[in-house]
Design an enzyme around this catalytic site. Structure first.
Site, PDB file in Angstrom:
ATOM      1  N   HIS A  10      33.793  38.492  31.002  1.00  0.00           N
ATOM      2  CA  HIS A  10      34.255  39.165  32.227  1.00  0.00           C
ATOM      3  C   HIS A  10      34.200  38.180  33.382  1.00  0.00           C
ATOM      4  CE1 HIS A  10      33.755  42.938  35.052  1.00  0.00           C
ATOM      5  NE2 HIS A  10      34.617  42.055  35.530  1.00  0.00           N
ATOM      6  N   HIS A  12      37.132  36.785  36.414  1.00  0.00           N
ATOM      7  CA  HIS A  12      38.500  36.797  36.944  1.00  0.00           C
ATOM      8  C   HIS A  12      38.830  35.379  37.357  1.00  0.00           C
ATOM      9  CE1 HIS A  12      38.526  41.257  37.302  1.00  0.00           C
ATOM     10  NE2 HIS A  12      37.230  41.058  37.379  1.00  0.00           N
ATOM     11  N   HIS A 190      37.861  48.102  33.692  1.00  0.00           N
ATOM     12  CA  HIS A 190      36.755  48.199  34.649  1.00  0.00           C
ATOM     13  C   HIS A 190      36.428  49.686  34.830  1.00  0.00           C
ATOM     14  CE1 HIS A 190      37.624  44.066  35.632  1.00  0.00           C
ATOM     15  NE2 HIS A 190      36.705  44.022  36.572  1.00  0.00           N
ATOM     16  N   GLU A 193      31.721  50.831  38.003  1.00  0.00           N
ATOM     17  CA  GLU A 193      31.197  49.824  38.949  1.00  0.00           C
ATOM     18  C   GLU A 193      30.855  50.592  40.231  1.00  0.00           C
ATOM     19  OE1 GLU A 193      34.102  46.932  40.168  1.00  0.00           O
ATOM     20  OE2 GLU A 193      32.608  45.563  41.016  1.00  0.00           O
ATOM     21  N   ASP A 271      31.954  37.684  36.674  1.00  0.00           N
ATOM     22  CA  ASP A 271      32.943  38.446  37.446  1.00  0.00           C
ATOM     23  C   ASP A 271      33.779  37.533  38.357  1.00  0.00           C
ATOM     24  OD1 ASP A 271      34.268  40.804  37.929  1.00  0.00           O
ATOM     25  OD2 ASP A 271      32.770  41.661  39.264  1.00  0.00           O
ATOM     26  N   ASP A 272      33.277  37.232  39.545  1.00  0.00           N
ATOM     27  CA  ASP A 272      34.001  36.377  40.506  1.00  0.00           C
ATOM     28  C   ASP A 272      33.009  35.338  41.034  1.00  0.00           C
ATOM     29  OD1 ASP A 272      36.634  37.927  40.763  1.00  0.00           O
ATOM     30  OD2 ASP A 272      35.122  39.476  41.113  1.00  0.00           O
TER      31      ASP A 272
HETATM   32  N1  HPA Z   1      35.968  44.994  40.309  1.00  0.00           N
HETATM   33  C1  HPA Z   1      37.232  45.408  40.262  1.00  0.00           C
HETATM   34  N2  HPA Z   1      38.247  44.573  40.357  1.00  0.00           N
HETATM   35  C2  HPA Z   1      38.001  43.283  40.498  1.00  0.00           C
HETATM   36  C3  HPA Z   1      36.713  42.794  40.564  1.00  0.00           C
HETATM   37  C4  HPA Z   1      35.650  43.693  40.459  1.00  0.00           C
HETATM   38  O1  HPA Z   1      34.443  43.349  40.519  1.00  0.00           O
HETATM   39  N3  HPA Z   1      36.817  41.463  40.717  1.00  0.00           N
HETATM   40  C5  HPA Z   1      38.118  41.152  40.735  1.00  0.00           C
HETATM   41  N4  HPA Z   1      38.845  42.255  40.618  1.00  0.00           N
HETATM   42 ZN    ZN Z   2      35.621  42.340  37.289  1.00  0.00          ZN
END
Ligand code: HPA
Ligand code: ZN
Length: 324
Positions: A10, A12, A190, A193, A271-272
Site C-alpha cells: 500500500h 501511492h 481503501h 480509514e 501509504d504516502d
Molecule cells: N486515503 C485515501 N486515498 C488516498 C490516500 C489515503 O490515505 N493516499 C492517497 N490517496
Molecule cells: Zn492509501
C-alpha cells in the site's frame, strides 16, 4: 529493519514525491507551486484529516506532466524501497488526476512501467502496478478509466479505489469492481480509514475485493474481525499515515496487534511516505516501538506482506523461504 525481506502493498506513487523533486518537476515544466518557502511547504504538511491532506496531494500531482516525470518518480521510489529490504512493491497510481491536466495515459503508464523494468534489472525488486480510481468522482468515471487502461492490461496487475472516503461508500463502485474482476484484475479498496467498519464489510460483501487498504476501524465491529480472520482478508495498514491524518492519536493504542492476535493477516505499509514522515521501515519501527512487538511478530508481519501480495506463487514461496 532493512535486513528483513518484505513486500510493500500500500503505497501511492504520487505520495512518494519528495518536496525537492516536486520543486524540480515544477521548475522543469514551467509551473508555479502554491508554496514558495520551505516553511510554507512544511506548514502545508501539517494535516487535519484525509480531505485536507488530499488537497495538498492533488496540488503536488499537478507538477507531474511528462513520461520522464513518471519514470523518475517511480525509479526513485523503487530504488529507495529496494534499499529498505523491499523485495516486491505493489504501487497504487491514480491516472484521473493527470488526465485532468491532459497528460496522456500512455505517458503516465509508459513512464511507470519503464521504471519498473529498469528497477528489476538494477536491484532485483519486483514492482507491480495497481491503478486506482477516485471515489469522490462518479462510478461512470471509474468505468471510463477501466476502458482507457485496457491497452495496458498486461502491465496492470490490479485496480483499487482511493481518495475521500466519507460519503463515498464502496457500494457506489460495485459495477466498477465487478467489471475489473471480469477483466482479470486483482482488486483492493481503501476502507475503514475515516469511514466506518460498515464500509469494510461492504467492500467485501458487495464489491468482493481481494484486499482492504487500511481497515483501521475494523475493531469497532467484532463480527467483522471474525469475518476478516475466517476469510483471511489482508489489511494493508499504514500507521504513520493514520497518525499524521489524525485517524489515530496514539500508536500505543493502534489496533494492529489486536487484529493479529484475532487471526487477521495485517501488513505494515507507508501509504504516502513523503507526506507522512516515513517509508516502510519507519512504519515497521514505529509500531514495533509503540506496541512492543516481538521479533516473531515482526516476522509475521513480513510473512503476511508476501502471502497477502498478488505475486505469482513461486515468487511468494521464494520470499517466504528467505524469511525462514
Ligand atoms: N486515503 C485515501 N486515498 C488516498 C490516500 C489515503 O490515505 N493516499 C492517497 N490517496
Ligand atoms: Zn492509501
Amino acid at each position: 529493519m532493512t535486513a528483513l525481506p518484505k513486500a510493500e502493498l500500500h503505497v501511492h506513487l504520487e505520495g512518494t514525491l519528495e518536496p525537492e523533486d516536486m520543486a524540480r518537476f515544477a521548475r522543469r515544466n514551467g509551473l508555479a507551486l502554491p508554496w514558495v518557502t520551505p516553511d510554507e511547504l512544511r506548514a502545508a504538511y501539517s494535516f487535519t484529516g484525509l480531505e485536507n491532506f488530499l488537497a495538498v496531494y492533488f496540488a503536488g500531482c499537478g507538477v507531474l506532466r511528462t513520461r520522464a516525470d513518471f519514470r523518475e518518480l517511480t525509479a526513485a521510489y523503487l530504488r529507495r524501497a529496494a534499499g529498505q529490504g523491499v523485495r516486491r512493491a505493489e504501487m497504487l497510481f491514480g491516472p484521473q488526476a493527470f488526465l485532468d491536466h491532459d497528460v496522456p495515459i500512455d505517458d503516465q503508464l509508459g513512464g511507470i512501467t519503464d521504471a519498473i523494468a529498469e528497477a528489476r534489472e538494477e536491484t532485483g525488486i519486483e514492482g507491480a502496478l495497481l491503478v486506482s480510481a477516485h471515489r469522490h468522482r462518479t462510478e461512470a468515471d471509474a468505468l471510463e478509466l477501466l476502458d482507457l487502461i485496457r491497452p495496458w492490461r498486461s502491465h496492470v496487475l490490479g485496480v483499487g479505489l482511493g481518495s475521500a472516503e466519507r460519503g463515498n461508500p464502496p457500494a457506489k463502485f460495485a459495477r466498477y469492481f465487478a467489471a475489473a474482476r471480469g477483466q482479470g484484475y486483482r482488486t483492493t479498496c481503501h476502507a475503514g480509514e475515516e469511514g466506518p467498519a460498515a464500509y469494510i464489510r461492504e467492500a467485501l460483501e458487495v464489491c468482493d475485493v481481494d484486499r482492504i487498504d487500511h481497515g483501521y476501524t475494523a475493531t469497532d465491529d467484532p463480527s467483522l474481525v471474525s469475518l476478516l480472520a475466517d476469510r483471511q482478508v489482508t489489511l494493508t495498514m499504514c500507521p504513520l499515515s493514520n497518525l499524521r491524518l489524525r485517524v489515530t492519536d496514539d500508536l500505543r493504542t493502534y489496533p494492529l496487534k489486536r487484529l493479529m492476535d484475532a487471526g487477521v493477516p495485517v501488513t505494515v505499509n507507508s501509504d504516502d511516505p513523503s507526506y507522512f514522515g516515513g517509508y516502510v521501515n519507519e512504519n515497521y519501527e514505529a509500531v514495533t516501538e509503540a506496541l512492543q512487538l516481538s521479533d516473531a511478530d515482526v516476522i509475521t508481519l513480513a510473512r503476511n506482506s508476501f502471502t497477502g501480495s498478488f505475486a505469482p506463487a513461486e515468487e511468494t514461496a521464494k520470499a517466504l523461504a528467505e524469511l525462514g
